[in-house]
Design a protein around this motif. Structure first.
Motif, mmCIF file in Angstrom:
data_model
loop_
_atom_site.group_PDB
_atom_site.id
_atom_site.type_symbol
_atom_site.label_atom_id
_atom_site.label_comp_id
_atom_site.label_asym_id
_atom_site.label_seq_id
_atom_site.Cartn_x
_atom_site.Cartn_y
_atom_site.Cartn_z
ATOM 1 N N ALA A 2 0.933 4.062 -2.945
ATOM 2 C CA ALA A 2 0.681 5.466 -2.616
ATOM 3 C C ALA A 2 1.845 6.347 -3.076
ATOM 4 C CB ALA A 2 0.451 5.631 -1.119
ATOM 5 N N SER B 176 0.825 -1.213 0.000
ATOM 6 C CA SER B 176 0.000 0.000 0.000
ATOM 7 C C SER B 176 0.853 1.255 0.000
ATOM 8 C CB SER B 176 -0.929 0.010 1.214
ATOM 9 O OG SER B 176 -1.869 -1.017 1.113
ATOM 10 N N THR C 61 -8.082 6.674 0.547
ATOM 11 C CA THR C 61 -7.677 6.077 1.824
ATOM 12 C C THR C 61 -8.834 5.909 2.797
ATOM 13 O OG1 THR C 61 -7.047 8.247 2.655
ATOM 14 C CG2 THR C 61 -5.307 6.896 1.687
ATOM 15 N N GLY D 135 -9.565 1.251 2.691
ATOM 16 C CA GLY D 135 -8.310 1.917 2.379
ATOM 17 C C GLY D 135 -7.937 2.059 0.914
ATOM 18 N N LEU D 136 -6.792 2.688 0.734
ATOM 19 C CA LEU D 136 -6.252 3.036 -0.570
ATOM 20 C C LEU D 136 -6.000 1.824 -1.453
ATOM 21 C CD1 LEU D 136 -4.958 5.297 -2.374
ATOM 22 C CD2 LEU D 136 -2.785 4.637 -1.330
#
Length: 131
Positions: A11, A7, A62, A96-97
């Motif tokens: 990102a 992750s 996110t 989440g992302l």
């Protein structure tokens, strides 16, 4: 631990893609929020951004979460229907992302929505209109 590292790398890659020297035009970045169907709660943001190679990334933000715990897939659609040819793949998790790269031949301009679909029960658990 491995998922956290992946992750973080996604990102970081996304941040670098967005912050390249060429400034993003309004048409290169679309944002929306998921709404939920009557049986499922799916909420928060999704964006479509143009990557540095001219492709498109669909980014689940996110703060994303859904209460559906089944296998879920991300698809693009229009007129309230997802399009099987625009299946971007399975969600890695329910919060989440997450970043999905659209296939090179996929014309993102033809789609007006992002769908989260549960193939096991053939039900859409979230839709985000692209503006």
């Amino acid at each position: 631990m491995k998922n956290n590292i992946i992750s973080a790398l996604i990102a970081a890659a996304l941040s670098l893609t967005i912050l390249l020297p060429t400034s993003a035009r309004a048409e290169d970045h679309l944002q929306s929020q998921f709404s939920h169907t009557i049986d499922y709660i799916t909420e928060h943001g999704v964006s479509v951004v143009r990557s540095s190679d001219g492709g498109n990334l669909v980014v689940i933000e996110t703060d994303f979460n859904t209460r559906n715990r089944s296998e879920l897939r991300l698809l693009l659609g229009r007129d309230g229907m997802f399009m099987p040819e625009a299946d971007l793949g399975p969600l890695a998790r329910v919060t989440g992302l997450q970043v999905f790269k659209a296939p090179p031949g996929l014309d993102i301009q033809q789609y007006t929505e992002v769908h989260i679909w549960n193939p096991q029960h053939n039900v859409i658990v979230g839709v985000a209109p692209l503006k």
